[in-house]
Design an enzyme around this catalytic site. Structure first.
Site, PDB file in Angstrom:
ATOM      1  N   SER A   1      25.678  21.683 -10.253  1.00 41.33           N
ATOM      2  CA  SER A   1      26.066  21.608  -9.108  1.00 41.33           C
ATOM      3  C   SER A   1      26.762  21.349  -8.653  1.00 41.33           C
ATOM      4  O   SER A   1      27.198  20.668  -7.158  1.00 41.33           O
ATOM      5  CB  SER A   1      24.888  20.746  -8.247  1.00 41.33           C
ATOM      6  OG  SER A   1      24.345  19.916  -8.437  1.00 41.33           O
ATOM      7  N   GLY A   2      27.859  21.327  -9.145  1.00 35.54           N
ATOM      8  CA  GLY A   2      29.590  20.522  -8.784  1.00 35.54           C
ATOM      9  C   GLY A   2      30.162  21.568  -8.095  1.00 35.54           C
ATOM     10  O   GLY A   2      29.822  22.886  -8.038  1.00 35.54           O
TER      11      GLY A   2
ATOM     12  N   ALA B   1      32.776  23.815  -8.977  1.00 34.29           N
ATOM     13  CA  ALA B   1      32.752  25.342  -9.674  1.00 34.29           C
ATOM     14  C   ALA B   1      31.430  25.895  -9.370  1.00 34.29           C
ATOM     15  O   ALA B   1      31.525  27.085  -9.374  1.00 34.29           O
ATOM     16  CB  ALA B   1      32.519  25.095 -10.840  1.00 34.29           C
TER      17      ALA B   1
ATOM     18  N   GLY C   1      42.147  13.992  -5.268  1.00 30.08           N
ATOM     19  CA  GLY C   1      42.201  15.142  -4.331  1.00 30.08           C
ATOM     20  C   GLY C   1      42.593  16.181  -4.976  1.00 30.08           C
ATOM     21  O   GLY C   1      41.787  16.469  -6.475  1.00 30.08           O
TER      22      GLY C   1
ATOM     23  N   GLU D   1      50.491  11.654  -7.006  1.00 32.68           N
ATOM     24  CA  GLU D   1      49.464  10.700  -8.457  1.00 32.68           C
ATOM     25  C   GLU D   1      50.320  10.767  -9.563  1.00 32.68           C
ATOM     26  O   GLU D   1      51.568  11.378  -9.553  1.00 32.68           O
ATOM     27  CB  GLU D   1      48.743  11.726  -8.284  1.00 32.68           C
ATOM     28  CG  GLU D   1      47.698  11.581  -7.209  1.00 32.68           C
ATOM     29  CD  GLU D   1      46.561  12.267  -7.024  1.00 32.68           C
ATOM     30  OE1 GLU D   1      45.926  12.208  -8.534  1.00 32.68           O
ATOM     31  OE2 GLU D   1      45.244  11.524  -6.688  1.00 32.68           O
TER      32      GLU D   1
ATOM     33  N   ALA E   1      17.086  21.103 -17.987  1.00 31.92           N
ATOM     34  CA  ALA E   1      17.482  22.395 -19.109  1.00 31.92           C
ATOM     35  C   ALA E   1      18.249  21.876 -20.477  1.00 31.92           C
ATOM     36  O   ALA E   1      18.337  20.600 -20.231  1.00 31.92           O
ATOM     37  CB  ALA E   1      19.050  23.243 -18.347  1.00 31.92           C
TER      38      ALA E   1
ATOM     39  N   HIS F   1      40.244   6.781 -17.628  1.00 32.18           N
ATOM     40  CA  HIS F   1      41.019   6.033 -16.789  1.00 32.18           C
ATOM     41  C   HIS F   1      41.672   5.055 -16.885  1.00 32.18           C
ATOM     42  O   HIS F   1      40.882   4.023 -16.872  1.00 32.18           O
ATOM     43  CB  HIS F   1      40.053   6.553 -15.280  1.00 32.18           C
ATOM     44  CG  HIS F   1      40.617   6.234 -14.066  1.00 32.18           C
ATOM     45  ND1 HIS F   1      41.567   5.395 -13.428  1.00 32.18           N
ATOM     46  CD2 HIS F   1      41.239   7.550 -12.942  1.00 32.18           C
ATOM     47  CE1 HIS F   1      42.437   5.715 -12.339  1.00 32.18           C
ATOM     48  NE2 HIS F   1      41.291   7.208 -12.005  1.00 32.18           N
TER      49      HIS F   1
ATOM     50  N   ARG G   1      48.093   9.071 -18.008  1.00 32.87           N
ATOM     51  CA  ARG G   1      47.460   7.460 -18.070  1.00 32.87           C
ATOM     52  C   ARG G   1      46.463   7.129 -19.346  1.00 32.87           C
ATOM     53  O   ARG G   1      46.449   6.478 -19.370  1.00 32.87           O
ATOM     54  CB  ARG G   1      46.013   8.542 -17.919  1.00 32.87           C
ATOM     55  CG  ARG G   1      45.465   8.535 -16.141  1.00 32.87           C
ATOM     56  CD  ARG G   1      44.554   9.968 -15.153  1.00 32.87           C
ATOM     57  NE  ARG G   1      44.601   9.911 -14.061  1.00 32.87           N
ATOM     58  CZ  ARG G   1      43.889  10.693 -13.164  1.00 32.87           C
ATOM     59  NH1 ARG G   1      42.531  11.638 -13.975  1.00 32.87           N
ATOM     60  NH2 ARG G   1      43.406  10.472 -12.208  1.00 32.87           N
TER      61      ARG G   1
ATOM     62  N   GLU H   1      34.168  21.057 -16.229  1.00 31.23           N
ATOM     63  CA  GLU H   1      34.298  20.206 -17.058  1.00 31.23           C
ATOM     64  C   GLU H   1      33.486  20.072 -17.771  1.00 31.23           C
ATOM     65  O   GLU H   1      33.827  20.104 -19.147  1.00 31.23           O
ATOM     66  CB  GLU H   1      34.093  19.096 -16.680  1.00 31.23           C
ATOM     67  CG  GLU H   1      34.766  17.313 -18.039  1.00 31.23           C
ATOM     68  CD  GLU H   1      34.566  15.769 -17.122  1.00 31.23           C
ATOM     69  OE1 GLU H   1      34.916  15.095 -18.425  1.00 31.23           O
ATOM     70  OE2 GLU H   1      33.673  16.342 -15.950  1.00 31.23           O
TER      71      GLU H   1
ATOM     72  N   ARG I   1      44.235  15.719 -19.176  1.00 34.41           N
ATOM     73  CA  ARG I   1      44.904  15.643 -17.798  1.00 34.41           C
ATOM     74  C   ARG I   1      46.018  14.964 -16.833  1.00 34.41           C
ATOM     75  O   ARG I   1      45.581  14.551 -16.568  1.00 34.41           O
ATOM     76  CB  ARG I   1      43.240  16.294 -17.193  1.00 34.41           C
ATOM     77  CG  ARG I   1      43.172  16.494 -15.812  1.00 34.41           C
ATOM     78  CD  ARG I   1      41.801  16.607 -15.250  1.00 34.41           C
ATOM     79  NE  ARG I   1      41.382  15.227 -14.939  1.00 34.41           N
ATOM     80  CZ  ARG I   1      41.525  14.435 -13.888  1.00 34.41           C
ATOM     81  NH1 ARG I   1      41.527  14.976 -12.727  1.00 34.41           N
ATOM     82  NH2 ARG I   1      40.986  13.205 -13.096  1.00 34.41           N
TER      83      ARG I   1
END
Length: 526
Positions: free
Chosen positions: A11-12, A14, A47, A112, A152, A228, A274, A355, A366
């Site tokens: 439920s993100g 995408a 963002g 960024e 699931a 990160h 990163r 993802e 990324r």
């Protein structure tokens, strides 16, 4: 038995983008293991990237993405998505009206790390993910049904058609229910919870990737995990993400004595890619230093970053002191279920987006704020494809629930041990010795040979899926004998462009087939 035209697991951004853009005559079912708000998309601060500035151009965005991904990206996918990004974001902005704007009414663009231009649109300062999700939730129509707290755990495949037609689930009481769909979409996120420090929501345990792997679907690039650089660190725990946008606004990484740690490390200093920043912080911490993000140069920090300020206050950190203690942690999986741009996998009827999927956009690392962009893009593209091409699947009448014949208890070590060993052996810095040690440990546990998933509890199934993901990451890391992007081997510290630009694809052999449909029919039919 519950039948939908489109069955979405997750439920993100995408998943919700897809659901809201499907034609209203489609019967859509969204299954989520917790609540919609307990997702990585909801937590996203930074963002969405798109070449919208006067001096910007998609070609610059493409160049930055390929450079961050260390040329491991799929060039065609990169160009396709990033060339469409400005129109995609402008359209979404007009529909939602949620993005922050400058005094002249134009979208406010942030900078960024590893971006050559200001191109990050944001909402509510650092509440982009939350506002995007809440907008999409407000667009859910009557043809879309959401079921929360449904876990699931196994794909259902028609042996004759070699097609995925549904998924088995468990509710909190242990009841098993089968959901069917003409299109089955995995949008379950990455596997950030494999590590002790992570920005991921507690629900991000690699479920969809494990289900796809067990069904014989191609899995790719699992070695590429982005750590990160700046998770808020207090009392031995990661308390939340400190967005890269903070460094984009002037934040500087310093040691406890105030020395800038990125000087002389990379031309972009604190805005270096990163993996460079994370490795630098990791080295300092390994040598006994504490690392802080110095925010004294940022004017009106609390107004610009209200969510981060709230996280700091909640954790006992006063941002007015000007320094935030940080540690690197797992943040994003570049690999996952191998798909094309719109999400089609190697198994007919099964799609993956967000993802959980690996389109090739991100390559080995990324570029900041390309992930929400990819989710919005895939959601729109897949909705267009389904609206034009979906063929209905005829499913015989089955009962709705059944219980496992017997219950089992998983015989695996506690996941906290797995997390600690993953960070030590398969973390930011890797080596053949530690990777082989970890692989041998995992193989002795025989996690790939576990069968009859119906008999395990949700907690045990989560543990099984985490161990499967750990195995996939470890094997892929061993196979890539070079350092590239989010994958660093101290025994192979350099890039090997002659041999290792190729993909590491892992696919489970299915000697007996990943066919559970006949078993489902036997259990359900009166």
């Amino acid at each position: 038995m519950k039948i939908s035209d489109v069955l979405i697991i997750g439920s993100g951004v995408a998943a919700l983008q897809l659901a809201t853009l499907l034609s209203k005559d489609k019967n859509v079912k969204i299954l989520t293991k917790s609540a919609i708000e307990n997702a990585n998309s909801y937590l996203a601060q930074g963002g969405i990237a798109a070449a919208l500035g006067i001096y910007d151009d998609p070609s610059k965005h493409i160049k930055d993405t390929l450079e961050a991904g260390r040329l491991h990206n799929d060039d065609e996918i990169v160009r396709e998505i990033l060339n469409e990004a400005p129109e995609l974001i402008e359209d979404f902005s007009k529909r939602s009206n949620i993005f922050d704007k400058a005094a002249n009414g134009q979208l406010e663009l942030g900078l960024e790390g590893a971006h050559s231009e200001k191109r990050i649109v944001h909402s509510g300062g650092d509440a982009t993910g939350r506002n995007v999700i809440e907008y999409l939730m407000s667009r859910l129509t009557e043809n879309i049904n959401v079921e929360e707290n449904v876990f699931a755990y196994e794909l259902i495949i028609d042996d004759q058609l070699k097609q995925c037609i549904g998924v088995k689930t468990k509710n909190q009481e242990g009841d098993i229910c089968c959901f069917f769909g003409s299109a089955v979409i995995l949008a379950t996120g990455g596997n950030g919870q494999l590590f002790p420090f992570t920005s991921s929501a507690p629900t991000i345990t690699g479920d969809g990737i494990a289900m796809a792997y067990l069904a014989g679907v191609e899995i790719v690039d699992m070695e590429f995990i982005q750590f990160h650089p700046t998770l808020l660190y207090k009392d031995g725990e990661a308390k939340g993400l400190i967005s890269e946008a903070v460094r984009g606004e002037g934040g500087i990484l310093v040691s406890q004595d105030g020395m800038s740690i990125m000087d002389g490390v990379h031309p972009l200093k604190d805005l270096a890619p990163r993996h460079v920043v994370s490795q630098t912080i990791f080295d300092y911490i390994e040598n006994g230093h504490e690392i802080y993000l110095d925010i004294r140069n940022i004017k009106k920090f609390e107004k610009r970053f209200p969510q981060i300020t709230a996280i700091c206050w909640k954790s006992g950190i006063n941002v007015k002191d000007g320094r935030i203690p940080v540690v690197p942690g797992s943040h994003f999986l570049m690999g996952g279920i191998k798909t094309d741009a719109i999400g089609r996998t190697s198994l007919s009827g099964l799609y993956a987006i967000g993802e959980a999927a690996c389109t090739g956009l991100h390559g080995a690392n990324r570029l900041a704020s390309n992930s929400l962009l990819e989710g919005l893009y895939q959601g729109r593209k897949l909705s267009q494809w389904i609206n034009a091409n979906l063929k209905e699947y005829s499913i015989p009448k089955l009962n709705q629930f059944f219980r496992p014949v017997h219950e089992k208890k998983v015989m695996l070590p506690d996941v906290q041990l797995l997390k600690r060993l993953m960070m030590k052996r398969v973390g930011i810095v890797r080596s053949k010795e530690l990777l082989e040690k970890h692989k041998n440990w995992l193989q002795k546990l025989n996690v790939n040979d576990i069968t009859d998933l119906d008999s395990y509890s949700i907690q045990d199934l989560t543990t099984i899926f985490m161990y499967i993901n750990a195995y996939l990451v470890t094997v892929a890391s061993l196979k890539r004998t070079e350092s590239r992007g989010g994958h660093f081997r101290n025994d192979f510290p350099y890039e090997d462009n002659d041999n290792w630009l190729k993909k590491v694809v892992i696919q489970k052999r299915q000697e007996e087939g990943a066919i559970v449909y006949e078993q489902v029919k036997a259990a359900l039919i009166n």
